[in-house]
Design a protein around this motif. Sequence first.
Motif, mmCIF file in Angstrom:
data_model
loop_
_atom_site.group_PDB
_atom_site.id
_atom_site.type_symbol
_atom_site.label_atom_id
_atom_site.label_comp_id
_atom_site.label_asym_id
_atom_site.label_seq_id
_atom_site.Cartn_x
_atom_site.Cartn_y
_atom_site.Cartn_z
ATOM 1 N N PRO A 16 0.817 -1.219 0.000
ATOM 2 C CA PRO A 16 0.000 0.000 0.000
ATOM 3 C C PRO A 16 0.852 1.271 0.000
ATOM 4 O O PRO A 16 2.043 1.250 0.300
ATOM 5 N N LYS A 17 0.213 2.390 -0.312
ATOM 6 C CA LYS A 17 0.900 3.668 -0.366
ATOM 7 C C LYS A 17 1.498 4.051 0.982
ATOM 8 O O LYS A 17 2.536 4.702 1.049
ATOM 9 N N ASP A 18 0.832 3.639 2.068
ATOM 10 C CA ASP A 18 1.311 4.003 3.406
ATOM 11 C C ASP A 18 2.220 2.935 4.015
ATOM 12 O O ASP A 18 2.445 2.921 5.231
ATOM 13 N N ALA A 19 2.765 2.034 3.198
ATOM 14 C CA ALA A 19 3.670 1.002 3.712
ATOM 15 C C ALA A 19 4.895 1.652 4.331
ATOM 16 O O ALA A 19 5.416 2.641 3.813
ATOM 17 N N ARG A 20 5.365 1.076 5.456
ATOM 18 C CA ARG A 20 6.535 1.654 6.119
ATOM 19 C C ARG A 20 7.791 1.411 5.291
ATOM 20 O O ARG A 20 7.839 0.532 4.430
ATOM 21 N N SER A 21 8.800 2.226 5.546
ATOM 22 C CA SER A 21 10.046 2.131 4.796
ATOM 23 C C SER A 21 10.625 0.725 4.862
ATOM 24 O O SER A 21 10.598 0.070 5.905
ATOM 25 N N LEU A 22 11.184 0.276 3.756
ATOM 26 C CA LEU A 22 11.825 -1.039 3.717
ATOM 27 C C LEU A 22 13.115 -1.059 4.526
ATOM 28 O O LEU A 22 13.644 -2.130 4.818
ATOM 29 N N ALA A 23 13.644 0.109 4.889
ATOM 30 C CA ALA A 23 14.865 0.159 5.697
ATOM 31 C C ALA A 23 14.637 -0.404 7.090
ATOM 32 O O ALA A 23 15.567 -0.859 7.749
ATOM 33 N N GLY A 24 13.381 -0.390 7.558
ATOM 34 C CA GLY A 24 13.075 -0.843 8.908
ATOM 35 C C GLY A 24 12.852 -2.328 9.045
ATOM 36 O O GLY A 24 12.589 -2.814 10.136
ATOM 37 N N GLY A 25 12.954 -3.088 7.963
ATOM 38 C CA GLY A 25 12.745 -4.525 8.044
ATOM 39 C C GLY A 25 11.635 -4.981 7.115
ATOM 40 O O GLY A 25 11.042 -4.190 6.392
ATOM 41 N N ASN A 150 9.926 -4.872 12.506
ATOM 42 C CA ASN A 150 9.634 -3.748 11.636
ATOM 43 C C ASN A 150 9.631 -2.417 12.378
ATOM 44 O O ASN A 150 9.719 -1.361 11.772
ATOM 45 N N THR A 151 9.505 -2.419 13.684
ATOM 46 C CA THR A 151 9.411 -1.182 14.432
ATOM 47 C C THR A 151 10.783 -0.621 14.786
ATOM 48 O O THR A 151 10.878 0.445 15.365
ATOM 49 N N ILE A 152 11.876 -1.311 14.467
ATOM 50 C CA ILE A 152 13.208 -0.803 14.745
ATOM 51 C C ILE A 152 14.045 -0.869 13.478
ATOM 52 O O ILE A 152 13.643 -1.483 12.494
ATOM 53 N N ASP A 153 15.190 -0.230 13.516
ATOM 54 C CA ASP A 153 16.078 -0.256 12.353
ATOM 55 C C ASP A 153 17.344 -0.992 12.721
ATOM 56 O O ASP A 153 18.200 -0.457 13.423
ATOM 57 N N PRO A 154 17.521 -2.233 12.293
ATOM 58 C CA PRO A 154 18.684 -3.008 12.690
ATOM 59 C C PRO A 154 19.981 -2.518 12.074
ATOM 60 O O PRO A 154 21.046 -2.924 12.486
ATOM 61 N N ASP A 155 19.899 -1.637 11.057
ATOM 62 C CA ASP A 155 21.096 -1.180 10.377
ATOM 63 C C ASP A 155 21.601 0.156 10.896
ATOM 64 O O ASP A 155 22.585 0.686 10.395
ATOM 65 N N ALA A 156 20.924 0.750 11.881
ATOM 66 C CA ALA A 156 21.327 2.054 12.384
ATOM 67 C C ALA A 156 22.694 1.981 13.052
ATOM 68 O O ALA A 156 23.033 1.001 13.709
ATOM 69 N N HIS A 157 23.479 3.037 12.859
ATOM 70 C CA HIS A 157 24.805 3.113 13.455
ATOM 71 C C HIS A 157 24.720 3.789 14.824
ATOM 72 O O HIS A 157 23.876 4.645 15.051
ATOM 73 N N SER A 158 25.610 3.413 15.693
ATOM 74 C CA SER A 158 25.629 3.979 17.036
ATOM 75 C C SER A 158 26.368 5.312 17.035
ATOM 76 O O SER A 158 27.491 5.417 16.526
ATOM 77 N N LEU A 159 25.742 6.336 17.592
ATOM 78 C CA LEU A 159 26.340 7.661 17.721
ATOM 79 C C LEU A 159 26.239 8.127 19.162
ATOM 80 O O LEU A 159 25.235 7.875 19.828
ATOM 81 N N SER A 160 27.252 8.817 19.632
ATOM 82 C CA SER A 160 27.177 9.427 20.958
ATOM 83 C C SER A 160 26.233 10.622 20.885
ATOM 84 O O SER A 160 25.947 11.137 19.791
ATOM 85 N N PRO A 161 25.728 11.124 22.021
ATOM 86 C CA PRO A 161 24.830 12.290 21.990
ATOM 87 C C PRO A 161 25.452 13.497 21.294
ATOM 88 O O PRO A 161 24.770 14.196 20.541
ATOM 89 N N VAL A 162 26.738 13.757 21.542
ATOM 90 C CA VAL A 162 27.394 14.903 20.902
ATOM 91 C C VAL A 162 27.522 14.665 19.399
ATOM 92 O O VAL A 162 27.264 15.568 18.590
ATOM 93 N N GLU A 163 27.913 13.455 18.991
ATOM 94 C CA GLU A 163 28.021 13.138 17.572
ATOM 95 C C GLU A 163 26.681 13.322 16.870
ATOM 96 O O GLU A 163 26.614 13.896 15.778
ATOM 97 N N LYS A 164 25.620 12.853 17.505
ATOM 98 C CA LYS A 164 24.303 12.956 16.873
ATOM 99 C C LYS A 164 23.873 14.407 16.741
ATOM 100 O O LYS A 164 23.351 14.828 15.698
ATOM 101 N N LEU A 165 24.100 15.219 17.782
ATOM 102 C CA LEU A 165 23.725 16.624 17.727
ATOM 103 C C LEU A 165 24.465 17.341 16.601
ATOM 104 O O LEU A 165 23.860 18.073 15.812
ATOM 105 N N VAL A 166 25.774 17.136 16.524
ATOM 106 C CA VAL A 166 26.575 17.788 15.488
ATOM 107 C C VAL A 166 26.120 17.342 14.102
ATOM 108 O O VAL A 166 25.963 18.163 13.186
#
Length: 262
Positions: A16-25, A150-166
Motif C-alpha cells: 500500500p501507499k502508506d507502507a513503512r520504509s523497507l529500511a526498517g525490516g 519492523n518497528t526498529i532499524d537493525p542497520d542504524a549506526h551507534s552515535l554518541s549524543p554529541v556526535e548525533k547533535l553535530v
Amino acid sequence: MTLSIPGSSSKVTLLPKDARSLAGGLPPAAPGTLFVLGVNGGMSVAPDAGFRVVFGRNDPAVHVCVGADDPHVSREHGYITYERSGWVVDNVGRMPICFPGPRLLLSGHREHLPVAYTPLFIVGPRREHLLEVRVAGRASTNPASAYELNTIDPDAHSLSPVEKLVLVCLSQRYLRSDPQPQPLTWGQVASELAEVRPTEEWGVRRLGHVVGKVRRRLSPITPGLLEEEVPPPVGNALNHNLITALLVSGTLTPADLALLEG
C-alpha cells in the motif's frame, strides 16, 4: 497501457501507499523475495514468479511509480528481473540511477542487487527521487518476531549524543527535504550549536574532529568516507557521503531535528 499483475497473488503482492520504509525490516518472506517501494506504494515478488517489475514516472503504466511530477524521470525508467544469479536492475531511462557508495548506473546499463536493503536514487538536474529496494535473506524461524522487528532499524549506526547533535545540525537541509541539500559549513554549524547549547564550546576544530571520527569509524563498511577514496576536488563529498549513509541506515531521521530546538 496499464500493466497487469499476474494471476498468482501468492507470488506477487501489492504494497500500500502508506507502507513503512523497507529500511526498517520486512514481514516474513521467502529467501530471495524482492520488495520495491515508491511514492504510491509498491510490490513484493517471489523469485520464481517470472515477473518483471517496471518503475518510472508514468503511474498508470508502471508497477512502481517514482518521480511522478518530474519530467526528467522517464515514463518507464527501468525494470527489475530475476535471473539465475539473482535480481538485476536495468536502467532504460535517460537519467542515471545512483546506488549507495555512490555508484551511478547509466542508461543502458544493468547491475545486480545484493541480498540487502538498497536505496536507489534517480538523479535529475534539480531533484533526486528515492526508489526503495530490498531482497529478503534467509527465512525467519519465527514470523511473529520478524514482524515485530519492523518497528526498529537493525542497520542504524551507534552515535554518541554529541556526535548525533553535530551531525543533525550538519545535515539539517537533508532532513528538511531541501530540493538540493548540501551540508552546512563548519561556521554555520558552530553558530547554530552555540545558540542551542550556549554553555559549551563549539569551535570549528572540534566539529571537524567529531565528524571525522564518525567517518573513520564507519569507513570499513561504507565507501566514500575517506579523502583518498574521493577524487579531487573533494569539496563537500565526504560529509555528503556520510550524511547519505546515516540517512539510508535510519541513523538520522527528520524527528531528530528536535535536538536543534534547544
